[in-house]
Design a protein around this motif. Structure first.
Motif, mmCIF file in Angstrom:
data_model
loop_
_atom_site.group_PDB
_atom_site.id
_atom_site.type_symbol
_atom_site.label_atom_id
_atom_site.label_comp_id
_atom_site.label_asym_id
_atom_site.label_seq_id
_atom_site.Cartn_x
_atom_site.Cartn_y
_atom_site.Cartn_z
ATOM 1 N N LEU A 1 0.823 -1.209 0.000
ATOM 2 C CA LEU A 1 0.000 0.000 0.000
ATOM 3 C C LEU A 1 0.857 1.258 0.000
ATOM 4 C CD1 LEU A 1 -2.814 -1.037 2.518
ATOM 5 C CD2 LEU A 1 -2.957 -0.921 0.028
ATOM 6 N N SER A 2 2.054 1.176 0.585
ATOM 7 C CA SER A 2 2.925 2.356 0.612
ATOM 8 C C SER A 2 3.535 2.658 -0.750
ATOM 9 C CB SER A 2 4.044 2.143 1.638
ATOM 10 O OG SER A 2 4.892 1.070 1.235
ATOM 11 N N LEU A 3 3.501 1.691 -1.666
ATOM 12 C CA LEU A 3 4.071 1.900 -2.998
ATOM 13 C C LEU A 3 3.123 2.627 -3.937
ATOM 14 C CD1 LEU A 3 5.778 -1.582 -3.577
ATOM 15 C CD2 LEU A 3 6.837 0.546 -2.798
ATOM 16 N N ARG B 1 -14.377 3.189 0.695
ATOM 17 C CA ARG B 1 -13.085 3.747 1.095
ATOM 18 C C ARG B 1 -12.902 3.505 2.589
ATOM 19 N NH1 ARG B 1 -11.101 7.828 -2.364
ATOM 20 N NH2 ARG B 1 -10.210 8.942 -0.584
ATOM 21 N N LEU B 2 -11.677 3.120 2.965
ATOM 22 C CA LEU B 2 -11.339 2.903 4.366
ATOM 23 C C LEU B 2 -9.993 3.549 4.652
ATOM 24 C CD1 LEU B 2 -12.242 -0.874 4.895
ATOM 25 C CD2 LEU B 2 -13.511 1.088 5.766
ATOM 26 N N GLY B 3 -9.797 3.875 5.925
ATOM 27 C CA GLY B 3 -8.484 4.341 6.324
ATOM 28 C C GLY B 3 -7.495 3.185 6.339
ATOM 29 N N THR B 4 -6.244 3.499 6.035
ATOM 30 C CA THR B 4 -5.231 2.443 5.972
ATOM 31 C C THR B 4 -5.074 1.750 7.318
ATOM 32 O OG1 THR B 4 -4.059 3.682 4.258
ATOM 33 C CG2 THR B 4 -2.843 1.946 5.372
ATOM 34 N N GLU B 5 -5.011 2.513 8.399
ATOM 35 C CA GLU B 5 -4.845 1.921 9.723
ATOM 36 C C GLU B 5 -6.052 1.065 10.089
ATOM 37 O OE1 GLU B 5 -2.192 1.931 11.443
ATOM 38 O OE2 GLU B 5 -1.091 3.253 10.086
#
Length: 317
Positions: A41-43, A86-90
């Motif tokens: 996900l960070s990419l 949509r959701l938050g990553t955490e």
């Protein structure tokens, strides 16, 4: 679709209740999966940082994660109560970690339950130990009539025998009759199988014999064909040799004729050369005669001029 998946998630949690593991008890493979998802996900683009969409979840499965696409979508739909997509990553990572841990705990619980069930099946039954020796001898005699040699099947039949003796003794005779009937049918099936095998072996032997005869016939035909081709080849070779011999004889005669003609030409050349030498000698002699005549003519011409001069002098006097 999202509501149905959330319903499946809730039903799955009810059917397989398993307490979530603490971070210290979290299985290593779950932690590695979560870290890998965070890295993937960070990419993404910086514009999508902090947000996970359904398309992101679908792309995660293409990276070879141990979770199926349905499981990832199930986690996403269970967390996306509002259905925004949509959701938050955490939030997504926490839900995924809890899901993986609960799945691991549920599998461990089922494994232990299955192992305990297998242990209970392997332990000796009190009913078996309490059966009388007379009953066991009767069962042994009955199994000898059945002529079975499979210990596991005999153990299962013995358990069924004892259970029927305890619960439904009136059905025990039916079991004996059923097993005897099955034994008779098995014997008939074996006899039929042996008869079919004998018939099959006989047909195989006949087929092999026919194939052998056919092979021998084909081999004879091949040998005859080879002999015929060899004879034809011999005849053609002989005819070709005779034709070549005729051509060779004709060539030799032509060569002999050419040699004779060459010798005649050489003889003529030598004759012409001799004639040429004679002619050259005669020409040389003629040239010498011409030179002598020219000299004599010049001498006569000089004498004539001198005589004419003398005549003119005489006439003048």
């Amino acid at each position: 679709l999202g509501s149905s998946r959330r319903k499946q998630l809730r039903e799955g949690s009810v059917e397989a209740p398993a307490p979530a593991l603490s971070p210290a008890e979290e299985p290593p493979w779950a932690s590695e999966t979560v870290q890998r998802v965070q890295h993937l996900l960070s990419l993404r683009d910086t514009e999508q940082a902090g947000v996970v969409t359904r398309s992101d979840v679908q792309k995660l499965q293409e990276e070879g994660l141990p979770c199926s696409r349905e499981e990832l979508e199930l986690v996403f739909d269970g967390l996306d109560a509002a259905g925004t997509g949509r959701l938050g990553t955490e939030e997504f990572m926490a839900g995924l970690r809890q899901f993986l841990s609960s799945q691991k705990a549920a599998r461990e619980h089922r494994r232990r339950k299955t192992a305990s069930r297998r242990v209970r099946l392997l332990l000796p039954s009190p009913a078996l130990e309490g059966a009388g020796s007379e009953e066991h001898r009767h069962f042994t005699a009955f199994m000898e009539q059945l002529a079975t040699d499979n210990l596991s099947e005999e153990q299962e039949i013995w358990q069924l025998w004892v259970k029927l003796r305890q619960d439904e003794p009136q059905l025990l005779d039916n079991l004996e009759a059923f097993l005897a009937k099955m034994r008779q049918r098995i014997q008939e099936a074996r006899s039929e199988k042996e008869a079919l095998e004998q018939t099959l072996n006989k047909r195989v032997a006949e087929h092999n014999k026919d194939v052998q005869q056919l092979c021998e016939l084909l081999e004879q035909q091949i040998q005859q064909q080879q002999l015929r081709l060899q004879q034809q080849s011999t005849v053609r070779s002989q005819q070709h040799g005779e034709e070549l011999q005729r051509v060779l004889d004709a060539s030799e005669r032509e060569v002999q004729r050419l040699v004779t003609a060459q010798m005649e030409l050489e003889r003529r050349c030598r004759s012409l050369h001799s004639s040429q030498q004679v002619t050259s000698t005669e020409n040389q002699q003629l040239q010498e005669s011409n030179q002598a005549l020219e000299q004599h003519l010049q001498h006569l011409h000089q004498q004539l001029q001198h005589t004419q001069g003398c005549l003119r002098t005489v006439r003048a006097t």
